[in-house]
Design a protein around this motif. Sequence first.
Motif, mmCIF file in Angstrom:
data_model
loop_
_atom_site.group_PDB
_atom_site.id
_atom_site.type_symbol
_atom_site.label_atom_id
_atom_site.label_comp_id
_atom_site.label_asym_id
_atom_site.label_seq_id
_atom_site.Cartn_x
_atom_site.Cartn_y
_atom_site.Cartn_z
ATOM 1 N N GLU A 159 0.806 -1.221 0.000
ATOM 2 C CA GLU A 159 0.000 0.000 0.000
ATOM 3 C C GLU A 159 0.840 1.272 0.000
ATOM 4 O O GLU A 159 0.292 2.376 -0.065
ATOM 5 N N SER A 160 2.148 1.152 0.076
ATOM 6 C CA SER A 160 3.006 2.337 0.134
ATOM 7 C C SER A 160 2.955 3.102 -1.185
ATOM 8 O O SER A 160 2.957 2.511 -2.268
ATOM 9 N N THR A 161 2.923 4.418 -1.081
ATOM 10 C CA THR A 161 2.899 5.263 -2.271
ATOM 11 C C THR A 161 4.272 5.796 -2.649
ATOM 12 O O THR A 161 4.426 6.447 -3.690
ATOM 13 N N SER A 162 5.264 5.528 -1.820
ATOM 14 C CA SER A 162 6.628 5.944 -2.118
ATOM 15 C C SER A 162 7.590 5.003 -1.410
ATOM 16 O O SER A 162 7.189 4.190 -0.570
ATOM 17 N N HIS A 163 8.860 5.123 -1.757
ATOM 18 C CA HIS A 163 9.869 4.316 -1.070
ATOM 19 C C HIS A 163 11.188 5.074 -1.017
ATOM 20 O O HIS A 163 11.462 5.948 -1.847
#
Length: 248
Positions: free
Chosen positions: A235-239
């Motif tokens: 579900e992460s929108t960035s890393h």
Amino acid sequence: MRSQYWTEAAAAGYDHPDSPMFSAEVLDPTVGFLADLAGRTGGGRALEFAIGTGRVAVPLWRRGLEVHGIDTSEPMIARLRTKASDQDIPVTVGDMSTTRVSGVFDLVYLVYNTISNLLTQEAQVDCFRNAAAHLLPGGHFVIELGVPPLRWLPPGAAAVPFEVTERHVGLDTIDPLSQRMTSHHFTQGDDGRYRYGPSEHRYAWPAELDLMARLAGMELVERVADFQRAPFTAESTSHVSVWRRPTP
């Protein structure tokens, strides 16, 4: 890198004091994360690709690190020069995928989605190779990048909104075949009028970046969702990803 996007007007807008990217809540974890990595190999020397106006470089330098930079935009560098001299933070004008600076570094970093400004896979691979060429053995390369928003794109939709506020409306149009994405910004000025500004990007999945790192002789050591080290999930929108140049 398309330096025509980073004009004097863009540089002035980038440094707007109300921008959340300049808040302590964003900057303090970012600078702490990078400073920790730069100190692990003992030298505390860092190189920022696309250093811009020094949003991150200046706080790192104020912490006592030796910071250098590469950038294509002279207006952005001019804004940096109001905060730190060329002796304080040396900057080389050039493309981060090919431009070399003298010396080697404990840390090379590239934040806030900037690798996506390289519009071909070849240029992005060259960026990884250039980072590796600047690193000491045991040194780290860090990228902060958004996860491609393809899950947000309903069938038949032409665009995905990423921000809708009173002062700014942002939309992404996406071509999955070329992995090209255009961000469309409609920003309200102090006069109340909205101005349009597009920017082009090539998105890449985390696994694709890992392969680029391997081609450059580096290995993944950490991937988190942000500089606060929140876990990276589906579900992460960035890393924030960290690769290391192995020691002999």
